[in-house]
Design an enzyme around this catalytic site. Sequence first.
Site, mmCIF file in Angstrom:
data_model
loop_
_atom_site.group_PDB
_atom_site.id
_atom_site.type_symbol
_atom_site.label_atom_id
_atom_site.label_comp_id
_atom_site.label_asym_id
_atom_site.label_seq_id
_atom_site.Cartn_x
_atom_site.Cartn_y
_atom_site.Cartn_z
ATOM 1 N N HIS A 120 0.840 -1.203 0.000
ATOM 2 C CA HIS A 120 0.000 0.000 0.000
ATOM 3 C C HIS A 120 0.871 1.249 0.000
ATOM 4 C CE1 HIS A 120 0.382 0.995 4.364
ATOM 5 N NE2 HIS A 120 0.414 -0.314 4.541
ATOM 6 N N ASP A 122 -0.137 4.419 1.019
ATOM 7 C CA ASP A 122 -0.403 5.439 2.037
ATOM 8 C C ASP A 122 0.380 5.151 3.304
ATOM 9 O OD1 ASP A 122 -2.074 3.167 2.437
ATOM 10 O OD2 ASP A 122 -3.417 4.317 3.727
ATOM 11 N N ASP A 155 6.481 0.716 6.421
ATOM 12 C CA ASP A 155 5.043 0.502 6.280
ATOM 13 C C ASP A 155 4.449 1.584 5.388
ATOM 14 O OD1 ASP A 155 2.432 -0.323 6.648
ATOM 15 O OD2 ASP A 155 2.264 0.469 8.683
ATOM 16 N N GLU A 189 -5.039 1.792 2.879
ATOM 17 C CA GLU A 189 -4.968 0.646 3.803
ATOM 18 C C GLU A 189 -5.012 1.098 5.248
ATOM 19 O OE1 GLU A 189 -3.281 -2.228 6.544
ATOM 20 O OE2 GLU A 189 -2.374 -0.298 5.996
ATOM 21 N N ASP A 216 1.054 -10.278 1.012
ATOM 22 C CA ASP A 216 0.936 -8.877 1.435
ATOM 23 C C ASP A 216 1.920 -8.606 2.567
ATOM 24 O OD1 ASP A 216 -0.033 -6.299 1.639
ATOM 25 O OD2 ASP A 216 -1.992 -6.859 2.443
#
Length: 486
Positions: A120, A122, A155, A189, A216
Amino acid sequence: MIKKIIIGVVGIVLILVAVIAFKTITNTPKTIQAEQINKANIDADAVAQRLSQAVQIKTISVSHNAPVAQAEFKKLHALIDASFPLVAQKLTKEVFGNHSLLYTWQGSDASLQPGILMGHMDVVPVEAGTEQNWEHPPFSGKIIDGTIWGRGTLDDKLSVFAILEAAEYQLAQGFSPKRTLYFAFGHDEEIGGENGAGKIAEHLKNQGVNPAFTLDEGMVVVKDIMPGISQPIAFIALAEKGYLTLELTASAEGGHSSIPPKATAVGKISRAIARLEENRLSASLQSPVSDMLETLAPHMPISLKAVISNRWLLDPVLVDQLAKGKTTNAMVRTTTAATIINGGTKDNVLPSTARATVNFRLLPGDTIEDIVEHVNSVVDDPDVTAKIMQGNNPSKVSSSDSDSYRMIEKTVREVLPDVLVSPGLMLAGSDTKHYEPFSENSYRFIPMRFGPKDIARVHGTNERIYIDNYAEIIQFYIRLMENSGT
């Protein structure tokens, strides 16, 4: 008669001791020889610069009610197109929810089920007032002493860019996958993923896509965390815990504080929280945590190995010990965390209502309905009501015996030959939940190397990744693309 009973008891004890000893002694590590591979020649400086540029773009997800950072996502999309020209030229790109990206790399063998690699784009905000605690500014993308600093280095922009780096490398080498590969990159996410991964998943399901696996973000390679094991451990999560946020509202008579009732709204909400913390949900040991312990037991000190090898007898002891640790407790129970409390506006005014927010992370096997019933039963106060604010049930538990799991495990062993590989349980959440209804098996793993202090960097202060480790992650995806056809 008494003598016979004593002899019988002693005999039973000796048999139990013998069985325990036998099961412990024979529980030895399996010998697994990883294939020696020729690793890709990765330009570490170049890949670090590209990730650094991505980190400097503030694709922050604040809340469901806050606007999407449209201009920032536009910059990130442009950076991706410019950084990976072969991907842009040869793979099919689609945009969902205005900002999420889906790339399709058509495979040569239509008989093979496709695979979905995920990430992801974001990131979470930086907590106000903590900016000065960062060694380097959180959106600087600073590269210093072999490290890239900033939001997204853990992340999860690193996954997005590592997958694209691997694809760009393979395209330059003339590689074509046997299995069709999808790259699915969500933009929301951190606030649930409904408009990003949710839209992509809905599209793929409607197209009849039936993936053999999804991979993922999730668990990582850890060192010095499991007791008695010095070797790094790569945990491939077979499942993730569910998520539930309840708002508790306590009602009482308002008025002047000089003539208070016996029980105020603030007192009632405080009592409700205290009861929930005193009556937590029970602990139990089940898959995938049981799979993890059984996999790692042969590598543990004799005392731990003896307990895990003899769960048929010592399971209550094991669960009790696991429940005493902060991280291990989260592996064996649905956790309860009071996170917000509100009530009152002035020191001499009795509020008519007081509210508290409680977050639960659900163990596979528990349901949202179970937790709401537990809360109402434990609080046991007609003046306190529980409202579901957000929630999703735990994931199913994917197989650790599937071809897809073995492919991922094989890739880890080839690229990181120094690590042990084990199934695991993801304690947080991911976009994987949107793909589960039509995915055969869902796994959550990135080969980031973590020490005991690194977990706090995720969503916290001083998020950063070592360039050498980032290159390993790219190597992992390069090799995974090659192994995906087998």
